[in-house]
Structure formats: C-alpha cells, structure tokens
Design an enzyme around this catalytic site. Structure first.
Site, PDB file in Angstrom:
ATOM      1  N   GLN A 165      95.670  59.243  72.850  1.00 41.16           N
ATOM      2  CA  GLN A 165      96.508  58.380  73.218  1.00 41.16           C
ATOM      3  C   GLN A 165      97.057  57.302  72.494  1.00 41.16           C
ATOM      4  O   GLN A 165      98.233  56.719  72.527  1.00 41.16           O
ATOM      5  CB  GLN A 165      95.532  57.666  74.282  1.00 41.16           C
ATOM      6  CG  GLN A 165      95.347  58.366  75.695  1.00 41.16           C
ATOM      7  CD  GLN A 165      96.455  58.968  76.523  1.00 41.16           C
ATOM      8  OE1 GLN A 165      97.573  58.322  76.391  1.00 41.16           O
ATOM      9  NE2 GLN A 165      96.681  60.153  76.784  1.00 41.16           N
ATOM     10  N   GLY A 166      96.241  56.632  71.409  1.00 42.61           N
ATOM     11  CA  GLY A 166      96.828  55.828  70.666  1.00 42.61           C
ATOM     12  C   GLY A 166      98.142  56.303  70.018  1.00 42.61           C
ATOM     13  O   GLY A 166      98.979  55.418  70.045  1.00 42.61           O
ATOM     14  N   ASP A 171      86.033  56.568  75.171  1.00 42.68           N
ATOM     15  CA  ASP A 171      85.236  55.801  76.103  1.00 42.68           C
ATOM     16  C   ASP A 171      83.689  55.483  75.603  1.00 42.68           C
ATOM     17  O   ASP A 171      83.132  54.336  76.004  1.00 42.68           O
ATOM     18  CB  ASP A 171      85.008  56.801  77.316  1.00 42.68           C
ATOM     19  CG  ASP A 171      86.222  56.898  78.054  1.00 42.68           C
ATOM     20  OD1 ASP A 171      87.296  55.880  78.119  1.00 42.68           O
ATOM     21  OD2 ASP A 171      86.741  57.961  78.295  1.00 42.68           O
ATOM     22  N   ALA A 172      83.189  56.488  74.947  1.00 42.97           N
ATOM     23  CA  ALA A 172      81.736  55.919  74.452  1.00 42.97           C
ATOM     24  C   ALA A 172      81.900  54.743  73.522  1.00 42.97           C
ATOM     25  O   ALA A 172      81.034  53.752  73.441  1.00 42.97           O
ATOM     26  CB  ALA A 172      81.146  57.253  73.768  1.00 42.97           C
ATOM     27  N   ALA A 173      82.952  54.698  72.577  1.00 37.92           N
ATOM     28  CA  ALA A 173      83.103  53.718  71.333  1.00 37.92           C
ATOM     29  C   ALA A 173      83.293  52.176  72.356  1.00 37.92           C
ATOM     30  O   ALA A 173      82.943  51.174  71.866  1.00 37.92           O
ATOM     31  CB  ALA A 173      84.164  54.022  70.514  1.00 37.92           C
ATOM     32  N   HIS A 175      91.699  54.422  81.244  1.00 38.61           N
ATOM     33  CA  HIS A 175      90.660  55.126  81.957  1.00 38.61           C
ATOM     34  C   HIS A 175      89.836  54.024  82.725  1.00 38.61           C
ATOM     35  O   HIS A 175      89.409  53.028  81.881  1.00 38.61           O
ATOM     36  CB  HIS A 175      89.860  55.957  81.094  1.00 38.61           C
ATOM     37  CG  HIS A 175      89.307  57.060  81.840  1.00 38.61           C
ATOM     38  ND1 HIS A 175      89.389  57.305  83.042  1.00 38.61           N
ATOM     39  CD2 HIS A 175      88.241  57.974  81.191  1.00 38.61           C
ATOM     40  CE1 HIS A 175      88.672  58.338  83.372  1.00 38.61           C
ATOM     41  NE2 HIS A 175      87.902  58.896  82.527  1.00 38.61           N
ATOM     42  N   GLU A 208      97.528  87.241  82.731  1.00 42.48           N
ATOM     43  CA  GLU A 208      98.566  87.050  83.709  1.00 42.48           C
ATOM     44  C   GLU A 208      98.527  85.783  84.773  1.00 42.48           C
ATOM     45  O   GLU A 208      99.600  85.444  84.998  1.00 42.48           O
ATOM     46  CB  GLU A 208      98.017  88.218  84.865  1.00 42.48           C
ATOM     47  CG  GLU A 208      99.353  88.575  85.845  1.00 42.48           C
ATOM     48  CD  GLU A 208      99.341  89.859  86.353  1.00 42.48           C
ATOM     49  OE1 GLU A 208      98.415  90.678  86.148  1.00 42.48           O
ATOM     50  OE2 GLU A 208      99.852  89.972  87.762  1.00 42.48           O
TER      51      GLU A 208
HETATM   52  N1  LIG Z   1      92.896  62.256  75.490  1.00 49.06           N
HETATM   53  C1  LIG Z   1      93.503  62.159  76.775  1.00 49.06           C
HETATM   54  O1  LIG Z   1      94.062  63.238  77.125  1.00 49.06           O
HETATM   55  C2  LIG Z   1      93.555  60.970  77.737  1.00 49.06           C
HETATM   56  C3  LIG Z   1      94.312  61.061  78.640  1.00 49.06           C
HETATM   57  C4  LIG Z   1      94.285  59.869  79.590  1.00 49.06           C
HETATM   58  C5  LIG Z   1      93.420  58.817  79.219  1.00 49.06           C
HETATM   59  N2  LIG Z   1      92.605  58.903  78.148  1.00 49.06           N
HETATM   60  C6  LIG Z   1      91.738  57.621  77.790  1.00 49.06           C
HETATM   61  O2  LIG Z   1      92.320  57.093  76.655  1.00 49.06           O
HETATM   62  C7  LIG Z   1      91.216  56.194  75.865  1.00 49.06           C
HETATM   63  C8  LIG Z   1      91.530  56.964  74.615  1.00 49.06           C
HETATM   64  O3  LIG Z   1      91.261  58.231  74.675  1.00 49.06           O
HETATM   65  P1  LIG Z   1      91.561  59.286  73.201  1.00 49.06           P
HETATM   66  O4  LIG Z   1      91.298  60.583  73.798  1.00 49.06           O
HETATM   67  O5  LIG Z   1      93.067  58.492  72.986  1.00 49.06           O
HETATM   68  O6  LIG Z   1      90.760  58.583  72.265  1.00 49.06           O
HETATM   69  P2  LIG Z   1      89.547  59.383  71.490  1.00 49.06           P
HETATM   70  O7  LIG Z   1      90.245  60.396  70.609  1.00 49.06           O
HETATM   71  O8  LIG Z   1      88.643  59.952  72.143  1.00 49.06           O
HETATM   72  O9  LIG Z   1      89.117  57.999  70.489  1.00 49.06           O
HETATM   73  C9  LIG Z   1      89.638  57.472  69.558  1.00 49.06           C
HETATM   74  C10 LIG Z   1      89.486  56.446  68.731  1.00 49.06           C
HETATM   75  O10 LIG Z   1      88.254  55.799  68.876  1.00 49.06           O
HETATM   76  C11 LIG Z   1      87.944  55.463  67.617  1.00 49.06           C
HETATM   77  N3  LIG Z   1      86.318  55.230  67.428  1.00 49.06           N
HETATM   78  C12 LIG Z   1      85.287  56.312  67.773  1.00 49.06           C
HETATM   79  N4  LIG Z   1      84.257  55.713  67.740  1.00 49.06           N
HETATM   80  C13 LIG Z   1      84.368  54.420  67.157  1.00 49.06           C
HETATM   81  C14 LIG Z   1      83.327  53.385  66.695  1.00 49.06           C
HETATM   82  N5  LIG Z   1      82.148  53.580  66.697  1.00 49.06           N
HETATM   83  N6  LIG Z   1      84.035  52.350  66.569  1.00 49.06           N
HETATM   84  C15 LIG Z   1      85.287  52.021  66.287  1.00 49.06           C
HETATM   85  N7  LIG Z   1      86.353  52.840  66.659  1.00 49.06           N
HETATM   86  C16 LIG Z   1      85.685  54.221  66.939  1.00 49.06           C
HETATM   87  C17 LIG Z   1      88.307  56.557  66.707  1.00 49.06           C
HETATM   88  O11 LIG Z   1      88.438  55.998  65.387  1.00 49.06           O
HETATM   89  P3  LIG Z   1      88.094  56.624  63.940  1.00 49.06           P
HETATM   90  O12 LIG Z   1      89.182  57.517  63.838  1.00 49.06           O
HETATM   91  O13 LIG Z   1      88.080  55.445  62.891  1.00 49.06           O
HETATM   92  O14 LIG Z   1      86.645  57.358  64.544  1.00 49.06           O
HETATM   93  C18 LIG Z   1      89.873  56.613  67.418  1.00 49.06           C
HETATM   94  O15 LIG Z   1      90.733  55.691  66.764  1.00 49.06           O
HETATM   95  C19 LIG Z   1      89.885  56.617  76.579  1.00 49.06           C
HETATM   96  O16 LIG Z   1      89.728  55.595  77.494  1.00 49.06           O
HETATM   97  C20 LIG Z   1      90.338  58.053  77.480  1.00 49.06           C
HETATM   98  O17 LIG Z   1      89.686  58.210  78.549  1.00 49.06           O
HETATM   99  C21 LIG Z   1      92.758  59.929  77.358  1.00 49.06           C
END
Ligand SMILES: NC(=O)c1ccc[n+]([C@@H]2O[C@H](COP(=O)([O-])OP(=O)(O)OC[C@H]3O[C@@H](n4cnc5c(N)ncnc54)[C@H](OP(=O)(O)O)[C@@H]3O)[C@@H](O)[C@H]2O)c1
Length: 401
Positions: A94-95, A153-155, A177, A301
């Site tokens: 998402q970022g 979400d965990a972070a 979210h 299919e």
């Molecule tokens: N993915 C989807 O399809 C989707 C769709 C809709 C909404 N969302 C929501 O959007 C949000 C982001 O989701 P995402 O899927 O883009 O993210 P993600 O891939 O789950 O997490 C990405 C970021 O979290 C950082 N991170 C993880 N552990 C960390 C820690 N302990 N301290 C600091 N940074 C940490 C990672 O940095 P590092 O690289 O440094 O580890 C990375 O930049 C969530 O709330 C998710 O529910 C996601």
C-alpha cells in the site's frame, strides 16, 4: 463441465464480454447508450440521481451515496492539502501504490520507514530521496501533518507505544484498515482523543492501486471516520481517498470495514475458495480422474473462463453462457452448497467479530520466526498435487510456451 455446447455458448459469451463493458464506461455513457443488452440494463436502472461527482446509487434497494474522483479534481486537491505534509509510514504494497499516486498527484508527500530495512531500499528504487522525501519513521512523523500509518497491522501494534506520543494535536491519523483501532483490546492502539482519525481502504492490493491509477481508472475504496475533532474529517477522508488513487469511494465505519475485510478474505476471496478447490479436486482424484483433468475442471476453467464472466456481468450472465445441462445442475447444487456452507460462514463472522481472528493474527505475526513459518506454509501449498498440476497446465498457455 465443458461440453461442446457449453464451449460454444462460452465462446459466444466471451465475444459479448469483449464488447465495451458497463464497468469501463461512465454512468452517463451507460445511460446514453441506445443499444445495450438486457444484462446491462440492471446496472443502468440502479442509478437514480447524478450530480457531478457524488451520486446516489440504488444497490439492490439500498440507496447509498458514492463519492468519486470528479468531486476532487487535481487543482482542488492541491488547494485542499496546500498546507499539509502527508507522512506515509511504511512502504509495503500500500505504501508503494498510495505513495507514488500521491506524489504523481503533486501533493507534498514524504515516506517514513526503518533505515536500512527492505522498504528503505524499495523506496529509494522508486525515486524517494533520503533527507528530501525519505526519512526514518520518527522524523517523518515529526514533519507530517497527516500521518498515514501503512505499517503492517502487526507492526502498527508493536510500534504504537513509541508512535502515539508523536501524534500531537493538529495532526490527522490515517489508516487503510480498521484493524488497529477497532481491536484496540488486542492491538493496544488507543488513539489520542484530540486528533482526527480516518481511513481509506482500497479494495485491492497496492500494486493494483498503482496500476489502475496509471491507467487513468482508479480503484474502488471505502472510507470512514473514527474520530472527528475538527469537523472536517469526513471531507478529508474523501479527498485523501481520491488523492491516493481511488476512482469511487463508499462510506463505511472502521468496524464494518474490518469485519467485512477479515471475513471476506477468510471466506470467498481466499480461504473459502481454496478449501472448495481442494475438496472438489480430492474427490475427483479419489474417483480415478487424472491430475490434469481434476485441475482443469476445478481451477483452470473457473479462473480462465467462468469467473471472469461473473466479474464482467454477473452470475446470471455466466449461467446464460453455459449449456442447459451445466446450468440446471449448477443452479440445483448451489442451494445445497449455500445451506451447507452458511453455518461455516456464521462461525467465521462470529470469530471475526469477537476478535478471535485478530488474536490469532497477532499471535502469529508476533512470532519471531513468522516469515519463515509463512514461507513453510507457502512451500506446502506449492507442493500440493493440485498446485503442481496447475503449474504444468499453465505452462501450456501460449504466453508461457
Ligand atoms: N496489501 C493489501 O492488499 C492491503 C489492502 C488494503 C489495505 N491494506 C492495509 O494497508 C496497511 C499496510 O499494508 P501493506 O500490505 O502495504 O503492508 P505490509 O507489507 O504488511 O507492511 C509493510 C511495512 O511495515 C514495515 N514494518 C514491518 N514491521 C515493522 C516494524 N516492526 N517496525 C517498523 N516497520 C515495520 C515494513 O518495513 P520493513 O521493510 O522495514 O520491514 C514495511 O514498510 C495495513 O493496515 C493493511 O491491512 C493492505
């Protein structure tokens, strides 16, 4: 299921489906379209009022406002956010999508991630420059007026005790979210009382958010307000929704967003469909069908022919594209599947609502070895006969030959 007749019907349907589709057109062009098939009429007649932008749409008897990109043309967005710095914290899927779209829209956006983490490198590869618009998390939050928490979400939970004191009065907290604030008993994310807290949740991965923006379309998103201290939270969420690349926005609440999202992904979107595939495949194999036959009748299919038809014009359209034989049996059996599966879905919704699913997610994501554990599970899935058969089937496609 593919009989000769159904294949003919399918080819016909595919020809029809390749014609311009309602989803790809504006509502106006749909309304103005003189010759449209009956299946498209339903979508058109559901439209009851249109001003530029906000519309009231009748969703099967439930009238709802839908907000769209036209409400927030680029100049209006730039004016609205002229005094803001959008600090995007986290650069996962998402970022990446939301950040690049905000940047292309000309807004003042900066990225905050752990220095030297995987995301830092990815952000640099995407053209974010250290010290200019790429900072560590604390510095980005310090500079930001709108803090877009896109950590996993965990972070979000893990970092909350550190981040919370930096969310001072006047800032806005944004999520994609409802997970963290809604399940605060488990996540510990109790938001400060004196800031706006809003959400825009794109209905798709961040990669899709980016791709649809680049195609000039825009993803569907929901938006919500958790806390409105300025009286502007609602419009801010709409504006941000458009700024990150949404085409249409549906209003919801944080609670409804997180409940439906966790439920959906565990059900029809991912878990449920995987379970159905496995069950059907196993029975075919136990009855002497080859892996290729079992895979083709279960997955290939579905994903290549029939599910796209549902996506394009609905379930009746898919049924109409199939033989009488297929249609009769499918309609009959759908009732049995629904009745059998409904209790499972009820159990699932309850498990989401009561926070059991959140607990499980937090425990899993809290494990030090969760990445390895996840990879092990993916390996197990990859090694299942059904998915190995699938790999071989896909290798026959012309584009993979
Ligand atoms: N993915 C989807 O399809 C989707 C769709 C809709 C909404 N969302 C929501 O959007 C949000 C982001 O989701 P995402 O899927 O883009 O993210 P993600 O891939 O789950 O997490 C990405 C970021 O979290 C950082 N991170 C993880 N552990 C960390 C820690 N302990 N301290 C600091 N940074 C940490 C990672 O940095 P590092 O690289 O440094 O580890 C990375 O930049 C969530 O709330 C998710 O529910 C996601």
């Amino acid at each position: 299921m593919a009989s000769a007749r159904s294949s003919r019907a399918l080819r016909l349907a595919l020809r029809q489906a390749s014609a311009p589709r309602v989803q790809q057109r504006t509502f106006i062009s749909a309304v103005n379209s003189a010759s449209r098939p009956a299946v498209k009429q339903a979508a058109v007649s559901s439209f009851v009022q249109q001003a530029r932008g906000v519309k009231t749409v009748d969703f099967a008897g439930d009238k709802e406002k839908v907000y769209e990109r036209d409400d927030w043309p680029r100049d209006k967005l730039l004016e609205y956010f002229k005094n803001d710095t959008l600090a995007l914290i986290g650069y996962g899927s998402q970022g990446h999508g939301q950040g690049l779209n905000l940047r292309d829209n000309g807004l003042n956006v900066i990225v905050g991630v752990r220095k030297n983490g995987a995301s830092w490198k990815e952000a640099e590869q995407d053209g974010w420059v250290a010290g200019t618009n790429l900072f560590d998390i604390d510095e980005a939050i310090g500079k930001g007026t709108i803090i877009m928490n896109l950590l996993s979400d965990a972070a979000q939970s893990e970092t909350w005790p550190h981040i919370k004191p930096m969310l001072t009065k006047g800032k806005t907290l944004y999520f994609s979210h409802g997970f963290s604030p809604v399940f605060k008993a488990q996540t510990g994310v109790e938001v400060p009382k004196d800031i706006d807290v809003i959400l825009v949740a794109p209905k798709g991965s961040g990669r899709t958010v980016r791709t649809l923006f680049r195609e000039g379309r825009g993803i569907n998103s929901s938006f919500a307000v958790f806390q409105d201290v300025t009286g502007k939270a609602d419009e801010k969420a709409q504006a941000l929704g458009v700024a990150i690349g949404s085409g249409y926005l549906y209003k919801t609440t944080f609670e409804k967003e997180v409940h439906s999202d966790l439920y959906g992904e565990r059900g029809c979107l991912m878990g449920g469909i995987h379970g159905m595939f496995l069950a059907q495949y196993e029975v075919l194999r136990e009855n002497g069908h080859s892996p290729s036959e079992a895979f083709n009748e279960t997955v290939e299919e579905a994903t290549q022919s029939l599910y796209p038809l549902i996506g394009q014009n609905g379930m009746d359209y898919m049924y109409a594209a199939c033989s009488t034989t297929a249609r009769r049996g499918a309609i009959d059996w759908s009732k049995k599947f629904k009745d059998t599966l409904k209790p499972v879905f009820e159990e699932l919704y309850d498990s989401v609502k009561t926070g059991k699913e959140t607990q499980r997610t937090m425990e899993y994501a809290g494990r030090k070895d969760y990445r390895e554990a996840f990879e092990k599970e993916m390996e197990e899935i990859r090694e299942m006969e059904i998915w190995r058969a699938g790999k071989a089937v896909r290798s026959l496609r012309p584009e993979n030959a």
